[in-house]
Design an enzyme around this catalytic site. Structure first.
Site, PDB file in Angstrom:
ATOM      1  N   SER A  91      -2.527  -7.725   3.313  1.00 21.43           N
ATOM      2  CA  SER A  91      -2.913  -7.547   4.723  1.00 21.43           C
ATOM      3  C   SER A  91      -3.438  -8.862   5.295  1.00 21.43           C
ATOM      4  CB  SER A  91      -3.997  -6.475   4.841  1.00 21.43           C
ATOM      5  OG  SER A  91      -3.528  -5.240   4.386  1.00 21.43           O
ATOM      6  N   HIS A 108       0.840  -1.208   0.000  1.00 22.32           N
ATOM      7  CA  HIS A 108       0.000   0.000   0.000  1.00 22.32           C
ATOM      8  C   HIS A 108       0.875   1.258   0.000  1.00 22.32           C
ATOM      9  CE1 HIS A 108      -2.968  -2.642   2.441  1.00 22.32           C
ATOM     10  NE2 HIS A 108      -3.508  -2.497   1.257  1.00 22.32           N
ATOM     11  N   ARG A 162      -2.106  -6.186  -8.067  1.00 15.44           N
ATOM     12  CA  ARG A 162      -1.037  -7.159  -7.805  1.00 15.44           C
ATOM     13  C   ARG A 162      -1.011  -8.284  -8.822  1.00 15.44           C
ATOM     14  NH1 ARG A 162      -2.935  -7.931  -1.745  1.00 15.44           N
ATOM     15  NH2 ARG A 162      -4.816  -7.459  -2.925  1.00 15.44           N
ATOM     16  N   LYS A 188     -18.046  -6.679   9.571  1.00 16.04           N
ATOM     17  CA  LYS A 188     -16.891  -7.126  10.345  1.00 16.04           C
ATOM     18  C   LYS A 188     -16.074  -5.921  10.806  1.00 16.04           C
ATOM     19  CE  LYS A 188     -14.581  -8.388   6.055  1.00 16.04           C
ATOM     20  NZ  LYS A 188     -13.511  -8.010   5.451  1.00 16.04           N
TER      21      LYS A 188
HETATM   22  P1  ADP Z   1      -9.678  -4.092   0.364  1.00 16.90           P
HETATM   23  O1  ADP Z   1     -10.090  -4.020   1.785  1.00 16.90           O
HETATM   24  O2  ADP Z   1     -10.500  -3.286  -0.599  1.00 16.90           O
HETATM   25  O3  ADP Z   1      -9.307  -5.468  -0.137  1.00 16.90           O
HETATM   26  P2  ADP Z   1      -6.960  -3.431   0.953  1.00 16.90           P
HETATM   27  O4  ADP Z   1      -6.885  -2.593   2.177  1.00 16.90           O
HETATM   28  O5  ADP Z   1      -6.492  -4.831   1.077  1.00 16.90           O
HETATM   29  O6  ADP Z   1      -8.358  -3.299   0.299  1.00 16.90           O
HETATM   30  O7  ADP Z   1      -6.154  -2.746  -0.231  1.00 16.90           O
HETATM   31  C1  ADP Z   1      -6.513  -1.493  -0.764  1.00 16.90           C
HETATM   32  C2  ADP Z   1      -5.935  -1.342  -2.159  1.00 16.90           C
HETATM   33  O8  ADP Z   1      -4.548  -1.618  -2.133  1.00 16.90           O
HETATM   34  C3  ADP Z   1      -6.515  -2.296  -3.208  1.00 16.90           C
HETATM   35  O9  ADP Z   1      -6.587  -1.604  -4.431  1.00 16.90           O
HETATM   36  C4  ADP Z   1      -5.501  -3.383  -3.292  1.00 16.90           C
HETATM   37  O10 ADP Z   1      -5.515  -4.010  -4.561  1.00 16.90           O
HETATM   38  C5  ADP Z   1      -4.233  -2.599  -3.087  1.00 16.90           C
HETATM   39  N1  ADP Z   1      -3.139  -3.419  -2.594  1.00 16.90           N
HETATM   40  C6  ADP Z   1      -3.132  -4.237  -1.524  1.00 16.90           C
HETATM   41  N2  ADP Z   1      -1.932  -4.824  -1.358  1.00 16.90           N
HETATM   42  C7  ADP Z   1      -1.149  -4.368  -2.373  1.00 16.90           C
HETATM   43  C8  ADP Z   1       0.206  -4.604  -2.783  1.00 16.90           C
HETATM   44  N3  ADP Z   1       0.993  -5.472  -2.113  1.00 16.90           N
HETATM   45  N4  ADP Z   1       0.681  -3.957  -3.869  1.00 16.90           N
HETATM   46  C9  ADP Z   1      -0.131  -3.107  -4.545  1.00 16.90           C
HETATM   47  N5  ADP Z   1      -1.414  -2.841  -4.233  1.00 16.90           N
HETATM   48  C10 ADP Z   1      -1.917  -3.454  -3.149  1.00 16.90           C
END
Ligand code: ADP
Length: 153
Positions: free
Chosen positions: A129, A18, A91, A42
């Protein structure tokens, strides 16, 4: 013109993936709002305030960046904030298929909001995450996957 982007997600917790997307997007916009979604079903692994604090600390001193929480439709939040751009990270092909559906539906709703995708750096393509939370639940050390400001214990 003031170019504002919203980067929505759970950030439970923020990862280096992120962080990298945000840092690479900063030169493209006048303002980026990292929008931490409040999910009614949740509550998330880490408390909302903690997740927001970690993001703020990671980007301390970065004037273009704001951290806010929101609930409801992301496009409505974008409108409230005067943001014409939605930022998402990609990703994999699976991310792309998922994001494509949402981006098209947002467009169908005539939001006028343009979704901008940033492709992850190869070194973060596997960082999520979900896996970070799984490592922590099992007593492992996930600190290499998260920004230094994130204290996971
Ligand atoms: P959500 O709760 O919508 O799944 P996340 O908090 O996991 O979202 O992630 C928010 C954004 O960051 C999404 O667009 C996701 O694709 C992107 N993202 C998550 N991890 C990575 C990463 N390792 N590299 C690039 N983008 C990421």
């Amino acid at each position: 013109m003031n170019k504002t982007a919203v980067f929505p997600g759970s950030f439970d917790p923020i990862t280096k993936g992120h962080e990298s997307v945000i840092r690479r997007a900063l030169p493209l916009f006048d303002r980026i709002i990292v929008a931490v979604g409040k999910n009614s079903e949740k509550s998330g692994h880490f408390p909302l305030e903690k997740r927001m604090d970690w993001i703020r600390h990671t980007f301390a001193g970065e004037k273009k960046l704001e951290v806010k929480s929101y609930s409801g439709l992301t496009i409505e939040f974008c409108k409230e904030e005067g943001a014409a751009y939605l930022l998402r990270g990609l990703r994999s092909g699976a991310d792309f298929e998922f994001e494509k559906t949402i981006a098209h539906m947002n467009r169908d709703m005539r939001s006028g909001i343009e979704t901008i995708f940033i492709l992850t750096l190869p070194e973060y393509a596997h960082v999520s995450s979900t896996i970070v939370r799984e490592i922590i639940r099992n007593g492992g050390d996930a600190s290499i996957f998260v920004p230094a400001a994130v204290a996971l214990k």
